[in-house]
Design a protein around this motif. Structure first.
Motif, PDB file in Angstrom:
ATOM      1  N   SER A 158      43.820  41.765  40.013  1.00 40.24           N
ATOM      2  CA  SER A 158      44.503  40.489  39.794  1.00 40.24           C
ATOM      3  C   SER A 158      43.603  39.312  40.148  1.00 40.24           C
ATOM      4  O   SER A 158      43.484  38.349  39.380  1.00 40.24           O
ATOM      5  CB  SER A 158      45.786  40.440  40.623  1.00 40.24           C
ATOM      6  N   MET A 159      42.947  39.387  41.297  1.00 46.23           N
ATOM      7  CA  MET A 159      42.057  38.304  41.701  1.00 46.23           C
ATOM      8  C   MET A 159      40.833  38.222  40.790  1.00 46.23           C
ATOM      9  O   MET A 159      40.349  37.125  40.476  1.00 46.23           O
ATOM     10  CB  MET A 159      41.619  38.507  43.153  1.00 46.23           C
ATOM     11  N   ALA A 160      40.342  39.386  40.354  1.00 52.70           N
ATOM     12  CA  ALA A 160      39.192  39.381  39.451  1.00 52.70           C
ATOM     13  C   ALA A 160      39.547  38.736  38.115  1.00 52.70           C
ATOM     14  O   ALA A 160      38.782  37.923  37.575  1.00 52.70           O
ATOM     15  CB  ALA A 160      38.699  40.815  39.230  1.00 52.70           C
ATOM     16  N   MET A 161      40.721  39.074  37.579  1.00 55.69           N
ATOM     17  CA  MET A 161      41.151  38.473  36.314  1.00 55.69           C
ATOM     18  C   MET A 161      41.379  36.975  36.465  1.00 55.69           C
ATOM     19  O   MET A 161      41.084  36.191  35.554  1.00 55.69           O
ATOM     20  CB  MET A 161      42.427  39.160  35.821  1.00 55.69           C
ATOM     21  N   SER A 162      41.896  36.567  37.618  1.00 54.79           N
ATOM     22  CA  SER A 162      42.106  35.141  37.858  1.00 54.79           C
ATOM     23  C   SER A 162      40.775  34.391  37.865  1.00 54.79           C
ATOM     24  O   SER A 162      40.635  33.335  37.233  1.00 54.79           O
ATOM     25  CB  SER A 162      42.829  34.941  39.189  1.00 54.79           C
TER      26      SER A 162
END
Length: 251
Positions: A158-162
């Protein structure tokens, strides 16, 4: 009749050869024009680089760059911390995070828009500083939503996609697009106002998130981890070896 047919066929073949020659010539001309345009762009770019490196025209705006950069650094640090603190203060929930995102983006858009409308240096700095504080205050709530909207096992993704989305849809295309807009408008004030207006759209998108059904999955157990019962059934290695020691001694 056969001679006439042969002459007609020869004339048609000549016409076809002429058409093919015209097509080939037009393609060659268009490709040469395209290559010339590329060379012209490269030569213009090289001339601009030479002007920047040797004539050092950018030094005339060094004070403005330092001032603008300093304001951005200070507002970025305090704005990010303030956003996280305010979210904790008003009770950290996904709905409250969207409320803070919407409000901060909307107010930040107002102050930044007013700053670019101002023609006074001190008025611009005051309004723009508040606007940047509010815009940077969205960092904490955004990260909160990214972490609490997915299961624990999905948090890194999730943080990587953000982060990737911020770059792909943000700072990567924004610079050339703003440059194209400035070349078309030829007015930095109008360009800055158009760019700042996007914050109003962002505030509207965050506002919609308030009414979406959201479930906080931060405390959900991940499928990759064992449950509490399974953990209690497992004996530590050292404890098991200690229990076996007396039995082995008696035997």
């Amino acid at each position: 009749t056969e001679v006439a047919d042969i002459e007609v066929a020869n004339s048609e073949s000549k016409n076809l050869d002429g058409n093919e020659l015209d097509r080939y010539t037009s393609k060659k001309t268009s490709s040469s024009k395209g290559s010339l345009e590329i060379l012209n762009q490269l030569s213009r770019f090289w001339k601009d680089i030479k002007v920047l490196l040797f004539d050092k025209v950018y030094l005339t705006n060094s004070n403005a760059d330092l001032l603008f950069g300093g304001v951005t650094i200070v507002c970025g640090i305090f704005g990010t911390l303030a956003g996280g603190y305010i979210l904790d203060y008003i009770d950290s929930t996904i709905s409250n995070a969207f409320k803070l995102l919407s409000g901060a983006s909307f107010l930040g858009a107002i102050f930044c828009f007013s700053a670019f409308c101002s023609k006074n240096l001190y008025g611009f700095l005051f309004l723009f500083s508040i606007g940047e504080l509010l815009v940077f205050a969205t960092q904490g709530p955004v990260n909160y939503v990214c972490l609490h909207s997915v299961k624990p096992s999905m948090r890194p993704l999730s943080m990587a996609m953000s982060t990737v989305s911020i770059h792909i849809f943000g700072d990567v295309p924004s610079s050339p697009l703003v440059g194209i807009l400035q070349d078309y408008v030829n007015n930095w004030r109008v360009t800055a106002l158009i760019l700042t207006s996007i914050l109003f759209i962002a505030a509207g998108i965050w506002f919609v998130g308030i009414f979406l059904h959201s479930v906080d999955k931060f405390n959900e157990d991940s499928g990759h981890f064992s449950t509490t019962t399974e953990r209690s059934d497992l004996l530590p290695l050292l404890e098991g070896s200690n229990k076996d020691t007396p039995e082995s001694a008696n035997s």
